[in-house]
Design a protein around this motif. Structure first.
Motif, PDB file in Angstrom:
ATOM      1  N   TYR A  23       0.845  -1.198   0.000  1.00 43.86           N
ATOM      2  CA  TYR A  23       0.000   0.000   0.000  1.00 43.86           C
ATOM      3  C   TYR A  23       0.878   1.246   0.000  1.00 43.86           C
ATOM      4  CZ  TYR A  23      -4.419  -2.417   0.626  1.00 43.86           C
ATOM      5  OH  TYR A  23      -5.528  -3.193   0.426  1.00 43.86           O
ATOM      6  N   ILE A  24       0.566   2.155  -0.880  1.00 42.32           N
ATOM      7  CA  ILE A  24       1.301   3.413  -0.957  1.00 42.32           C
ATOM      8  C   ILE A  24       0.334   4.574  -0.807  1.00 42.32           C
ATOM      9  CG2 ILE A  24       3.082   2.438  -2.454  1.00 42.32           C
ATOM     10  CD1 ILE A  24       1.715   3.883  -4.810  1.00 42.32           C
ATOM     11  N   GLN A  25       0.872   5.711  -0.480  1.00 37.39           N
ATOM     12  CA  GLN A  25       0.067   6.930  -0.379  1.00 37.39           C
ATOM     13  C   GLN A  25       0.626   7.973  -1.330  1.00 37.39           C
ATOM     14  OE1 GLN A  25      -1.472   8.316   3.421  1.00 37.39           O
ATOM     15  NE2 GLN A  25      -0.686  10.364   3.006  1.00 37.39           N
ATOM     16  N   ILE A  26      -0.263   8.556  -2.111  1.00 34.55           N
ATOM     17  CA  ILE A  26       0.111   9.588  -3.075  1.00 34.55           C
ATOM     18  C   ILE A  26      -0.662  10.852  -2.713  1.00 34.55           C
ATOM     19  CG2 ILE A  26       0.179  10.224  -5.513  1.00 34.55           C
ATOM     20  CD1 ILE A  26      -0.089   7.186  -6.123  1.00 34.55           C
ATOM     21  N   SER A  27       0.020  11.973  -2.598  1.00 37.32           N
ATOM     22  CA  SER A  27      -0.633  13.226  -2.223  1.00 37.32           C
ATOM     23  C   SER A  27      -0.237  14.337  -3.181  1.00 37.32           C
ATOM     24  CB  SER A  27      -0.260  13.617  -0.789  1.00 37.32           C
ATOM     25  OG  SER A  27      -0.616  12.602   0.128  1.00 37.32           O
ATOM     26  N   LYS A  38      -4.699   6.345  -1.411  1.00 32.83           N
ATOM     27  CA  LYS A  38      -4.081   5.170  -0.808  1.00 32.83           C
ATOM     28  C   LYS A  38      -4.484   3.965  -1.645  1.00 32.83           C
ATOM     29  CE  LYS A  38      -4.329   7.130   3.853  1.00 32.83           C
ATOM     30  NZ  LYS A  38      -4.874   6.980   5.228  1.00 32.83           N
ATOM     31  N   CYS A  39      -3.505   3.192  -2.066  1.00 30.84           N
ATOM     32  CA  CYS A  39      -3.832   2.058  -2.925  1.00 30.84           C
ATOM     33  C   CYS A  39      -2.759   0.973  -2.835  1.00 30.84           C
ATOM     34  CB  CYS A  39      -4.006   2.503  -4.375  1.00 30.84           C
ATOM     35  SG  CYS A  39      -2.529   3.239  -5.124  1.00 30.84           S
ATOM     36  N   ALA A  40      -3.144  -0.243  -3.229  1.00 32.47           N
ATOM     37  CA  ALA A  40      -2.226  -1.384  -3.212  1.00 32.47           C
ATOM     38  C   ALA A  40      -1.610  -1.554  -4.586  1.00 32.47           C
ATOM     39  CB  ALA A  40      -2.974  -2.643  -2.807  1.00 32.47           C
ATOM     40  N   VAL A  41      -0.277  -1.639  -4.635  1.00 34.32           N
ATOM     41  CA  VAL A  41       0.425  -1.807  -5.904  1.00 34.32           C
ATOM     42  C   VAL A  41       1.362  -3.003  -5.804  1.00 34.32           C
ATOM     43  CG1 VAL A  41       0.316   0.649  -6.455  1.00 34.32           C
ATOM     44  CG2 VAL A  41       2.307  -0.247  -5.227  1.00 34.32           C
ATOM     45  N   GLU A  50       5.417   7.012  -8.382  1.00 35.78           N
ATOM     46  CA  GLU A  50       5.800   8.132  -9.240  1.00 35.78           C
ATOM     47  C   GLU A  50       4.985   8.140 -10.529  1.00 35.78           C
ATOM     48  OE1 GLU A  50       8.367  10.671  -8.798  1.00 35.78           O
ATOM     49  OE2 GLU A  50       7.758  10.018  -6.794  1.00 35.78           O
ATOM     50  N   GLU A  51       4.801   6.975 -11.115  1.00 36.46           N
ATOM     51  CA  GLU A  51       4.052   6.877 -12.375  1.00 36.46           C
ATOM     52  C   GLU A  51       2.573   7.200 -12.156  1.00 36.46           C
ATOM     53  OE1 GLU A  51       3.104   3.681 -15.974  1.00 36.46           O
ATOM     54  OE2 GLU A  51       4.375   3.107 -14.277  1.00 36.46           O
TER      55      GLU A  51
END
Length: 320
Positions: A23-27, A38-41, A50-51
């Motif tokens: 799980y990562i967080q992108i803001s 917030k999503c699972a990659v 980054e992408e």
């Protein structure tokens, strides 16, 4: 022995799957505020983040250039000022066409309660894109008679959350939560493998920090997809001569609402619909809104007034 081997292989497969998905967080910034995803990659989390951020920012930039009333160069601003160019089929025009058609249909469905063409009303009361004060009866009547400017604030952030979620799902990501200025779309499960838990802010005047002072919370069932939006009268208002004037304007009267409903949280199949209906509920008040939500099997909701809390039967509320 064979069953043991199968069990071990299944367990190993599960562990490897858990390891591959992070799980990562992108803001970032969007529409005068911030967004959080917030999503699972799988694979390299940093590279994926980054992408995905580039893709998300690109989508939000298109929406800003299309329907932001705070961007003087947007299509909406140009249209409201009578300097719109011809539709060139660009993504920006596509967004404008989609939202215009959607909001016109909602105007009909809500018998004029949700009116995105009533931008002049919001402007003269000081809750739109222009400076306003306390309008006279004549100014209110004039604004009500001219539905020639648009304001998509009641749906734009919900639409944005849906657009970002659709992009993520097109990339094979199905465990996610998109939050754009408080308008949310979520699906799948959270990092603990459970449904996403969300809170509802205490609707008291001056509570300007989302999530800092919560009234209650609820959990979306694991695997369920839905849009979640709260609209309220406790952050945007004006007090004149000791009287509070809410930013929620009833287009049918041309004036701020005067009932005691403080916040409306709506769960719907899309964040666009949840956004629109949260505003709708704030206009019609507690009694009508509770009956409306209870009569719609595709909706759940929680309404907080100055003297009561109501929630639909399918929504379990926990005190915070």
């Amino acid at each position: 022995m064979r069953r043991t081997v199968i069990f071990l292989l299944a367990a190993l497969s599960f562990l490897l799957s858990c390891k591959r998905n992070t799980y990562i967080q992108i803001s970032g910034f969007a529409q005068g505020g911030t967004y959080t995803v917030k999503c699972a990659v799988s694979g390299n989390a940093y590279a994926a983040g980054e992408e995905l951020k580039q893709g998300i920012d690109s989508i939000l930039a298109v929406i800003d250039r299309s329907v932001s009333g705070y961007n003087p160069g947007s299509l909406l601003s140009r249209q409201n000022e009578g300097r719109m160019a011809a539709d060139d089929g660009s993504p920006e025009f596509t967004v404008l066409r989609e939202l215009t058609a959607y909001c016109d249909s909602m105007y009909t469905a809500t018998s004029g309660v949700l009116d995105t063409r009533a931008a002049r009303l919001f402007d003269i009361w000081g809750f739109g894109f222009k400076e306003g004060d306390m309008p006279t009866d004549e100014e209110v009547a004039a604004a009500m008679g001219r539905r020639d400017r648009m304001n998509f604030n009641a749906v734009a952030q919900g639409y944005s959350a849906d657009a970002v979620a659709a992009y993520l799902r097109s990339r094979g990501i199905n465990d996610l939560m998109v939050n754009i200025g408080g308008e949310i779309f979520c699906c799948g499960v959270n990092p603990q493998g459970k449904g996403w838990t969300l809170g509802i802010d205490e609707p008291e005047d001056g509570n300007m920090s989302p999530g800092q002072n919560m009234r209650c919370s609820f959990t979306v069932p694991a695997g369920q997809s839905c849009g979640i939006v709260t609209s309220g009268n406790y952050r945007k208002f004006r007090i004149v001569d000791g009287k509070k004037y809410s930013h929620t304007i009833d287009p049918r009267t041309g004036r701020p609402v005067t009932h005691n409903l403080l916040s409306a949280t709506v769960l719907a199949p899309t964040a666009t619909l949840a956004d629109a209906l949260a505003t709708y509920c704030m206009v019609i008040g507690m009694e009508e809104a509770s009956a409306f939500i209870a009569g719609r099997p595709d909706l759940e909701g929680c309404l907080i007034s100055s003297d009561a809390v109501w929630h639909s039967e399918g929504l379990t509320i926990s005190d915070r």
